[in-house]
Design a protein around this motif. Sequence first.
Motif, PDB file in Angstrom:
ATOM      1  N   GLY A   1       0.648  -1.278  -0.094  1.00  0.00           N
ATOM      2  CA  GLY A   1       0.163  -0.014  -0.029  1.00  0.00           C
ATOM      3  C   GLY A   1       0.925   1.138   0.067  1.00  0.00           C
ATOM      4  O   GLY A   1       0.532   2.052   0.681  1.00  0.00           O
ATOM      5  N   CYS A   2       1.957   1.135  -0.581  1.00  0.00           N
ATOM      6  CA  CYS A   2       2.743   2.532  -1.039  1.00  0.00           C
ATOM      7  C   CYS A   2       3.186   2.881  -2.271  1.00  0.00           C
ATOM      8  O   CYS A   2       2.928   1.763  -3.316  1.00  0.00           O
ATOM      9  N   ALA A   3       3.828   3.999  -2.503  1.00  0.00           N
ATOM     10  CA  ALA A   3       4.178   4.315  -3.913  1.00  0.00           C
ATOM     11  C   ALA A   3       5.397   3.405  -4.366  1.00  0.00           C
ATOM     12  O   ALA A   3       6.345   2.955  -3.346  1.00  0.00           O
ATOM     13  N   LEU A   4       5.822   3.200  -5.509  1.00  0.00           N
ATOM     14  CA  LEU A   4       6.747   2.448  -6.018  1.00  0.00           C
ATOM     15  C   LEU A   4       8.300   3.083  -5.514  1.00  0.00           C
ATOM     16  O   LEU A   4       8.998   2.025  -4.835  1.00  0.00           O
ATOM     17  N   GLY A   5       8.429   4.367  -5.231  1.00  0.00           N
ATOM     18  CA  GLY A   5       9.522   4.821  -4.774  1.00  0.00           C
ATOM     19  C   GLY A   5       9.834   4.732  -3.338  1.00  0.00           C
ATOM     20  O   GLY A   5      10.986   4.633  -2.949  1.00  0.00           O
ATOM     21  N   ALA A   6       8.599   4.306  -2.664  1.00  0.00           N
ATOM     22  CA  ALA A   6       8.808   4.015  -1.093  1.00  0.00           C
ATOM     23  C   ALA A   6       9.764   2.734  -0.976  1.00  0.00           C
ATOM     24  O   ALA A   6      10.764   2.923   0.165  1.00  0.00           O
ATOM     25  N   LEU A   7       9.646   1.922  -1.962  1.00  0.00           N
ATOM     26  CA  LEU A   7      10.877   0.716  -1.821  1.00  0.00           C
ATOM     27  C   LEU A   7      12.128   1.119  -1.589  1.00  0.00           C
ATOM     28  O   LEU A   7      13.044   0.706  -0.942  1.00  0.00           O
ATOM     29  N   TYR A   8      12.547   2.468  -2.098  1.00  0.00           N
ATOM     30  CA  TYR A   8      13.965   2.905  -2.463  1.00  0.00           C
ATOM     31  C   TYR A   8      14.352   3.544  -1.323  1.00  0.00           C
ATOM     32  O   TYR A   8      15.287   4.040  -1.168  1.00  0.00           O
ATOM     33  N   THR A   9      13.242   3.862  -0.573  1.00  0.00           N
ATOM     34  CA  THR A   9      13.448   4.924   0.768  1.00  0.00           C
ATOM     35  C   THR A   9      13.720   3.752   1.652  1.00  0.00           C
ATOM     36  O   THR A   9      14.518   4.140   2.692  1.00  0.00           O
ATOM     37  N   GLY A  10      12.976   2.782   1.666  1.00  0.00           N
ATOM     38  CA  GLY A  10      13.258   1.799   2.930  1.00  0.00           C
ATOM     39  C   GLY A  10      14.615   0.744   2.782  1.00  0.00           C
ATOM     40  O   GLY A  10      15.055   0.428   3.715  1.00  0.00           O
ATOM     41  N   PHE A  11      14.986   0.530   1.301  1.00  0.00           N
ATOM     42  CA  PHE A  11      15.748  -0.354   1.004  1.00  0.00           C
ATOM     43  C   PHE A  11      16.637   0.116   0.031  1.00  0.00           C
ATOM     44  O   PHE A  11      16.294   1.008  -0.866  1.00  0.00           O
ATOM     45  N   ALA A  12      17.935  -0.409  -0.217  1.00  0.00           N
ATOM     46  CA  ALA A  12      18.845  -0.055  -1.402  1.00  0.00           C
ATOM     47  C   ALA A  12      18.184  -0.302  -2.464  1.00  0.00           C
ATOM     48  O   ALA A  12      18.177   0.216  -3.729  1.00  0.00           O
ATOM     49  N   ASP A  13      17.571  -1.446  -2.793  1.00  0.00           N
ATOM     50  CA  ASP A  13      17.157  -2.104  -3.823  1.00  0.00           C
ATOM     51  C   ASP A  13      16.542  -3.487  -3.574  1.00  0.00           C
ATOM     52  O   ASP A  13      16.173  -3.804  -2.304  1.00  0.00           O
ATOM     53  N   LEU A  14      15.862  -3.896  -4.599  1.00  0.00           N
ATOM     54  CA  LEU A  14      14.994  -5.310  -4.394  1.00  0.00           C
ATOM     55  C   LEU A  14      15.919  -6.275  -3.844  1.00  0.00           C
ATOM     56  O   LEU A  14      15.414  -7.032  -3.004  1.00  0.00           O
ATOM     57  N   ASP A  15      17.049  -6.548  -4.271  1.00  0.00           N
ATOM     58  CA  ASP A  15      17.916  -7.629  -3.586  1.00  0.00           C
ATOM     59  C   ASP A  15      18.031  -7.291  -2.269  1.00  0.00           C
ATOM     60  O   ASP A  15      18.331  -8.485  -1.293  1.00  0.00           O
ATOM     61  N   ASP A  16      18.240  -5.965  -1.663  1.00  0.00           N
ATOM     62  CA  ASP A  16      18.326  -5.698  -0.146  1.00  0.00           C
ATOM     63  C   ASP A  16      17.127  -6.042   0.524  1.00  0.00           C
ATOM     64  O   ASP A  16      17.058  -6.802   1.617  1.00  0.00           O
ATOM     65  N   LEU A  17      15.972  -5.760  -0.099  1.00  0.00           N
ATOM     66  CA  LEU A  17      14.736  -6.250   0.308  1.00  0.00           C
ATOM     67  C   LEU A  17      14.507  -7.774   0.731  1.00  0.00           C
ATOM     68  O   LEU A  17      14.157  -8.346   1.362  1.00  0.00           O
ATOM     69  N   VAL A  18      15.050  -8.475  -0.287  1.00  0.00           N
ATOM     70  CA  VAL A  18      15.015  -9.925  -0.444  1.00  0.00           C
ATOM     71  C   VAL A  18      15.884 -10.703   0.699  1.00  0.00           C
ATOM     72  O   VAL A  18      15.547 -11.512   1.376  1.00  0.00           O
ATOM     73  N   LEU A  19      16.831  -9.803   0.946  1.00  0.00           N
ATOM     74  CA  LEU A  19      17.889 -10.474   1.986  1.00  0.00           C
ATOM     75  C   LEU A  19      16.977 -10.181   3.405  1.00  0.00           C
ATOM     76  O   LEU A  19      17.310 -11.163   4.305  1.00  0.00           O
ATOM     77  N   HIS A  20      16.287  -9.044   3.410  1.00  0.00           N
ATOM     78  CA  HIS A  20      15.494  -8.875   4.576  1.00  0.00           C
ATOM     79  C   HIS A  20      14.576  -9.809   4.842  1.00  0.00           C
ATOM     80  O   HIS A  20      14.054 -10.385   6.076  1.00  0.00           O
ATOM     81  N   VAL A  21      13.918 -10.371   3.884  1.00  0.00           N
ATOM     82  CA  VAL A  21      12.791 -11.406   3.935  1.00  0.00           C
ATOM     83  C   VAL A  21      13.611 -12.783   4.110  1.00  0.00           C
ATOM     84  O   VAL A  21      13.020 -13.472   4.992  1.00  0.00           O
ATOM     85  N   ASN A  22      14.694 -12.883   3.682  1.00  0.00           N
ATOM     86  CA  ASN A  22      15.458 -14.236   4.206  1.00  0.00           C
ATOM     87  C   ASN A  22      15.781 -14.106   5.519  1.00  0.00           C
ATOM     88  O   ASN A  22      15.800 -15.156   6.204  1.00  0.00           O
ATOM     89  N   LEU A  23      16.126 -12.953   6.021  1.00  0.00           N
ATOM     90  CA  LEU A  23      16.482 -12.973   7.434  1.00  0.00           C
ATOM     91  C   LEU A  23      15.341 -13.270   8.467  1.00  0.00           C
ATOM     92  O   LEU A  23      15.549 -13.982   9.109  1.00  0.00           O
TER      93      LEU A  23
END
Lengths: 215, 215
Positions: free
Chosen positions: A55-77
């Motif tokens: 429920g957020c804008a696409l750009g918000a992903l890059y405010t929270g994380f460096a990129d999609l790979d970084d987000l995936v690492l957090h999912v893996n964590l």
Amino acid sequence: MPHRPSHTKPLSSASTEASDRHADLRQRLIEAAAAEIAEKGLSGLKAREVTRRAGCALGALYTGFADLDDLVLHVNLRSLGLLGEALKAALPATGASPEDISQALARAYVAFALDQPQLWAALFPQNRPTPPPDWYRREHDQLIARLITPLGRLRPDLPPERMLLRIRTLFGAVHGVVQLSQQNQLVGVPREMLYEEVAALVTAMTLGARSACRR
Amino acid sequence: MPHRPSHTKPLSSASTEASDRHADLRQRLIEAAAAEIAEKGLSGLKAREVTRRAGCALGALYTGFADLDDLVLHVNLRSLGLLGEALKAALPATGASPEDISQALARAYVAFALDQPQLWAALFPQNRPTPPPDWYRREHDQLIARLITPLGRLRPDLPPERMLLRIRTLFGAVHGVVQLSQQNQLVGVPREMLYEEVAALVTAMTLGARSACRR
């Protein structure tokens, strides 16, 4: 957020609020990405679908994380955390034999892979873009290290660092049987025989460890 | 060409020549694709590069094979053949113990994976588009079945079909340790420890099989 330096001076109320909002956004993105991976697998993960779900804008992903790979690492964590809890919950009461402990841990691992096949598969990417960062590696190593107390009793003759290596090998053995079966590889064990065959493998490995130790 | 019906009447000299040319083209394409996979990995395989290397037009690929996936299956069949030969060559002289046989086979498997990492990895595709055809499955099953004579002696108490399942499990165990190490997974055993750890695993599994058999 283990990879961010902690604040060294007290935050003003306004910046505390901003920091809470940031943490909340990150958490929502992690949960959304986990749900997307669980449904479609890692290879089907799209930034747009993640942010839509969160429920957020696409750009918000890059405010929270460096990129999609970084987000995936957090999912893996997060997945490692769930796996760690499942293994901990599976440990039999104190006084159980190392064999029973090994069987319980292996069963819990099979159950995790069968219950969360996509989140589990995402933990083992075939082509990792770059080596994972230290904060991820630390969490990972801690999970393995936590197995040394219950499993170390299989080979009390081995020094701890050697046993840590052996635990990775025992893990790899169980993981291999689960993975070949889950991926429907020709050589894989049929799904309905997985628990039984992993149990037989663990029996052989633990009996063998006991004999090797006595030699 | 195991998936093509064999000719039932004698061929004229002209059609024999055409058939020879066809077989030769197929063989050249298989060798070219194997070389491409060995260099760049399965995910980097491109039809144009394969035909360029084989010295034929792009369209020739589709004269020889249904599509690129079909060609890859033939490369994998070739790899299974090489692996089968390597395992056969590794078998110790008659009279060796099942433990020594297991160690020799596991060492040969590790060597194959280390020598031909990409061809080996291509044997285990993460996302197989469709189940492999019968002719591929047959060759694959025959390779596994050939292990039952030397390894079956580990558990003479098990009926053959049960032992066949157990061989797949033992294979999966060794494969898992090799794969986690080869893919540089965090939990993987360091490359330089791979032979030693696989040997320790095989020792534990074979000692354990012997104890389990005696129970």
